[in-house]
Each structure stands twice: as C-alpha cells, then as structure tokens.
Design an enzyme around this catalytic site. Structure first.
Site, PDB file in Angstrom:
ATOM      1  N   ASP A  51      59.475  23.825  67.944  1.00 35.35           N
ATOM      2  CA  ASP A  51      59.262  25.428  67.958  1.00 35.35           C
ATOM      3  C   ASP A  51      60.603  26.049  68.456  1.00 35.35           C
ATOM      4  O   ASP A  51      60.688  27.468  68.135  1.00 35.35           O
ATOM      5  CB  ASP A  51      58.145  25.685  68.714  1.00 35.35           C
ATOM      6  CG  ASP A  51      58.481  25.298  70.303  1.00 35.35           C
ATOM      7  OD1 ASP A  51      58.953  25.548  70.980  1.00 35.35           O
ATOM      8  OD2 ASP A  51      57.378  24.286  70.643  1.00 35.35           O
TER       9      ASP A  51
ATOM     10  N   ASP B 297      63.881  10.961  64.169  1.00 30.45           N
ATOM     11  CA  ASP B 297      63.155  10.414  65.234  1.00 30.45           C
ATOM     12  C   ASP B 297      64.041  10.351  66.538  1.00 30.45           C
ATOM     13  O   ASP B 297      65.177   9.824  66.637  1.00 30.45           O
ATOM     14  CB  ASP B 297      63.167   8.808  64.780  1.00 30.45           C
ATOM     15  CG  ASP B 297      62.145   8.224  65.537  1.00 30.45           C
ATOM     16  OD1 ASP B 297      62.069   8.540  66.781  1.00 30.45           O
ATOM     17  OD2 ASP B 297      61.607   7.164  65.501  1.00 30.45           O
TER      18      ASP B 297
ATOM     19  N   ASP C 280      60.456  17.249  75.154  1.00 33.49           N
ATOM     20  CA  ASP C 280      59.718  18.225  74.829  1.00 33.49           C
ATOM     21  C   ASP C 280      58.649  17.952  73.819  1.00 33.49           C
ATOM     22  O   ASP C 280      58.464  18.317  72.978  1.00 33.49           O
ATOM     23  CB  ASP C 280      59.999  19.542  74.326  1.00 33.49           C
ATOM     24  CG  ASP C 280      59.262  20.976  74.282  1.00 33.49           C
ATOM     25  OD1 ASP C 280      58.147  20.623  74.650  1.00 33.49           O
ATOM     26  OD2 ASP C 280      59.601  21.817  73.506  1.00 33.49           O
ATOM     27  N   SER C 281      57.662  16.753  74.502  1.00 36.79           N
ATOM     28  CA  SER C 281      56.821  16.021  73.559  1.00 36.79           C
ATOM     29  C   SER C 281      55.559  17.010  73.195  1.00 36.79           C
ATOM     30  O   SER C 281      55.046  17.743  74.080  1.00 36.79           O
ATOM     31  CB  SER C 281      56.624  14.797  74.074  1.00 36.79           C
ATOM     32  OG  SER C 281      55.862  15.028  75.107  1.00 36.79           O
TER      33      SER C 281
END
Ligand code: SPD
Length: 275
Positions: free
Chosen positions: A86, A137, A155-156
């Site tokens: 985001d 990835d 930031d998972s």
C-alpha cells in the site's frame, strides 16, 4: 440498506464496521482483495477478510513502524520493506533525509496497483525517485541481498496465507544476513491479547539471532484488540536511545512516544522475557 463489514478475528471475536460503498473486489493470484468505504474509518483496504489499512487510522501503524527503526539508526541510507504494497511505510521512510534508496518487495502487484488507484494519500511515496518498487517474493529478495541494508521492515499481512514464511526463524536469520554489520529490522508482530503465542515464539527466534531484541506497542483501532506490537532486532543500536527527531508534522510519532512505546505492561513483558 444497512451493510456491514465483519472481520472474524478469532472464533470468539469480530470487528464490525458499517460500509457506505463497496468500491472494488477481486481475487488476486495470492489473496482476496477488497476496498470499501466505511462510515467510521473512511476508505479501507481488506486482504483475505482482514483489515490492512484505513484512511483514518493508518498513520499510527505506518509512523510507528517506520520512525522507531529509523530513529534508532544514526545514519540509515538503504532501506528495504518486505510487503507493505500500500506504500504507507515507504511514505514515512522517505521523509528521512539520510535515506538514499528504499526498496519495496511486495509479492502481490495488485495490492500496489489498487493502492495507487484508491489510496493516493497512502501510496504517494511509491513514485519518489529514491523508491525502487519490485513485485517480488520478499523472502527470496532478502536471501539474495546479503549485507546490503541498514534497516529492513517486515510489513506483512497476518500470519496466514502468503505471510506465513515471514514469521519463521529461517527468515529472521536471512534478514540478519541481509543487514549491514550495524543494521536493524522491525516487523509487525500482531496483538499481545490475540496472538500471545506468536509473539512469544517470534521473540524466542529473534533473540537467538540478534544481540538486541525489543518489543514495542502502538494503538491501532482497526486491528484486533487495538493493541498492536512491533518487534525490533538490532545488531548494534539501542532503540531506547533514539536520535533526535528528524521528521516534522507527525500525527503519532514523537521522541517521547518512541521511548514510551517500549514501556511494556507486565503481561506483555512476560511474553518476551524468555521465561
Ligand atoms: N491485522 C492486520 C495486520 C496488518 C499489518 N500490515 C498492514 C499493512 C499496512 N501497510
């Protein structure tokens, strides 16, 4: 019509928000992705049914993830964000004048596209010339870049689906290897109320790799229980001695908030005490 979004946070707990408009819905190659307008928190990004960010409370999470780590490092130049498609953490990172390059490794390109389209205030940093956006990835990226970064952020999403590998000891070891000799990392590590075992396990793993391991807290109203944790592993610098604040006009982060965030209630301190 009264339309409600419900995040089923556990078998016994839900968050309910009234939806005024459904803006976008799709299944990406990795997860369900929804954008809705809510009456309480404005526009909201949802992945696999879990709230990721909202226009009204995103500043807490993004400022506290980015600025605590960057104010622990005296001269951060090269920074990596794993996940965070985001763009909210990147937006905060590039406010630091010392940062020369910020790489974003987000596995799901649709999160980036949709954030640019529907969350311009959050994603605006992605077009900064210092930012290298890679649809990649993050685990592989970390493995393939030893000794490169001053600060790494994880930031998972929550520890289900594509994010499971980001909460594993092997990954933290790869993060250690990808850092410079004085580097540090910060990961979002869920809620002490809802995810006590996860926090305990993460700390055990990170402590076995990094000489300095710390947990800190912030209050994110749309995340399960509102009490949210972040874990820092640092090779050299002590987050309890932050450098002077380098950013202006923050809505949550200050030097005082930075220091206070490491003051843990006893029930949380016990989770990370190793006992
Ligand atoms: N339960 C929600 C946890 C989400 C953490 N990551 C959010 C991504 C915002 N940039």
């Amino acid at each position: 019509m009264d339309l409600w979004f419900t995040e089923r946070q556990s078998a016994d707990m839900s968050l309910g928000l009234r939806v005024t408009e459904t803006i976008h819905s799709e299944e990406t190659d990795f997860q369900g992705l929804d954008v809705v307008e809510t009456a309480q928190y404005g526009r909201m990004l949802v992945l696999d049914g879990c709230v990721m960010t909202t226009d009204k409370d995103e500043f807490v999470y993004h400022e506290m993830l980015a600025h605590v780590g960057l104010h622990t490092h005296p001269n951060p130049k090269k920074v990596l964000v794993v996940g965070g498609g985001d763009g909210g953490v990147i937006r905060e990172i590039i406010r630091h004048p010392s940062v020369e390059k910020a790489v974003l490794a987000e596995i799901d390109g649709r999160v980036i596209d949709i954030s640019k389209e529907y969350f311009p205030a959050i994603s605006k940093g992605l077009s900064d010339p210092r930012v290298d956006v890679q649809v990649a990835d993050g685990i592989r990226h970390v493995q393939e870049h030893p000794g490169e970064y001053d600060v790494i952020y994880i930031d998972s999403t929550d520890p289900i689906g594509p994010a499971v590998g980001l909460f594993a000891r092997d990954f933290y070891q790869a993060v250690y290897n990808a850092l410079k000799p004085d580097g540090l990392f910060v990961a979002q590590t869920e809620s002490p109320f809802a995810n006590a075992d996860l926090i305990r396990n993460v700390h055990q793993d990170v402590r076995s790799i990094f000489p300095h391991t710390h947990l800190y807290l912030a209050f994110v109203p749309t995340y399960p229980t509102g009490m949210w944790s972040f874990t820092m592993g640092s090779k050299r610098y002590n987050p309890l001695e932050p450098v002077a604040c380098r950013v202006e006009d923050t809505k949550y982060y200050t030097t005082e908030v930075h220091k206070a965030a490491f003051a843990l209630p006893p029930f949380v301190a016990k989770l990370v005490s190793g006992q």
